[in-house]
Design a protein around this motif. Structure first.
Motif, short mmCIF file in Angstrom:
data_model
loop_
_atom_site.label_atom_id
_atom_site.label_comp_id
_atom_site.label_asym_id
_atom_site.label_seq_id
_atom_site.Cartn_x
_atom_site.Cartn_y
_atom_site.Cartn_z
N TYR A 130 -45.35 8.00 15.30
CA TYR A 130 -44.07 8.44 14.74
C TYR A 130 -43.01 7.36 14.95
CZ TYR A 130 -39.73 11.09 14.21
OH TYR A 130 -38.48 11.51 13.82
N LYS A 176 -55.27 11.35 12.28
CA LYS A 176 -54.38 12.45 11.89
C LYS A 176 -52.92 11.99 11.78
CE LYS A 176 -52.72 16.99 13.30
NZ LYS A 176 -52.95 18.15 14.16
N TYR A 177 -52.44 11.30 12.81
CA TYR A 177 -51.01 10.97 12.84
C TYR A 177 -50.68 9.75 11.98
CZ TYR A 177 -50.73 14.79 16.00
OH TYR A 177 -50.82 16.06 16.51
N LYS A 232 -52.13 9.33 9.09
CA LYS A 232 -52.08 9.99 7.78
C LYS A 232 -50.77 10.76 7.63
CE LYS A 232 -54.64 13.25 4.89
NZ LYS A 232 -55.83 14.12 4.81
N ARG A 233 -50.35 11.45 8.69
CA ARG A 233 -49.12 12.23 8.61
C ARG A 233 -47.89 11.35 8.39
NH1 ARG A 233 -47.92 16.59 13.08
NH2 ARG A 233 -49.48 17.64 11.82
N TYR A 234 -47.80 10.23 9.09
CA TYR A 234 -46.58 9.43 9.05
C TYR A 234 -46.63 8.22 8.11
CZ TYR A 234 -45.19 12.42 12.83
OH TYR A 234 -44.87 13.52 13.58
#
Length: 188
Positions: free
Chosen positions: A100, A29-30, A32-34
């Motif tokens: 992040y 998830k993260y 993909k997000r960042y």
């Protein structure tokens, strides 16, 4: 040199039974997000293995905590930009904050470098600090530096750390029978 050998010996594919998949959804998830939908999320799981062996209760002597071994002050800074990241001790937020932070560091290496070289510089910065890696870059005395040139000026611990992540990814690529390029070749 010994540190690199020890880390390489203990590296195993992240898709074997040794490493659980308990947090894979967070890594996916993260990343993909960042980093976008096409970025290989296993880089960050490999980093979590290198940091803590995916131990959510891991704590370093200097105070880093969790799967991604984040310092409390660093988490507080990240949390200012991401107020929904509720707790450093919660694996989901620890992983989210680590990825992040990787993205922040990755963006600092904007020179026209191949993606994996930028990633190695970001991982080095995560481990040793951005300023220390920047000093190593300056010591190359080159405008167009490469990871291979920079790593010579980094501490053995940092070279071993990035080498372990790359070795885990090599093992994973061979396990999945994908890309034949070996990232660990950049550490020879």
């Amino acid at each position: 040199m010994v540190l690199i050998i020890i880390n390489t010996v203990h590296a195993r594919s992240i898709e074997t039974d040794k490493w659980h998949d308990k947090y894979d959804r967070h890594f996916k998830k993260y990343s993909k997000r960042y980093f976008g939908p096409h970025f290989e999320w296993r880089w960050f799981k490999s980093q979590g293995i290198a940091e803590s062996n995916l131990d959510e209760d891991a704590a370093s002597p200097v105070g880093a905590k969790g799967v991604m071994q984040i310092m409390p002050d660093t988490f507080d800074e990240i949390q200012q930009q991401n107020p929904t990241y509720l707790a450093l001790d919660e694996p989901r937020w620890n992983i989210a904050a680590g990825i992040y932070y990787d993205r922040q560091l990755y963006r600092k290496w904007r020179k026209p470098l191949p993606s994996e070289e930028r990633l190695f510089l970001a991982f080095s910065s995560y481990n040793a600090g951005y300023g220390r890696v920047l000093k190593a870059v300056k010591r190359t005395h080159k405008k167009d530096y490469t990871w291979v040139e920079v790593k010579k000026y980094l501490p053995p611990e940092t070279r071993g750390y990035v080498s372990r992540i790359a070795t885990l990814m090599d093992s994973t690529s061979r396990h999945r029978q994908t890309d034949s390029r070996r990232f660990s070749d950049l550490f020879k």
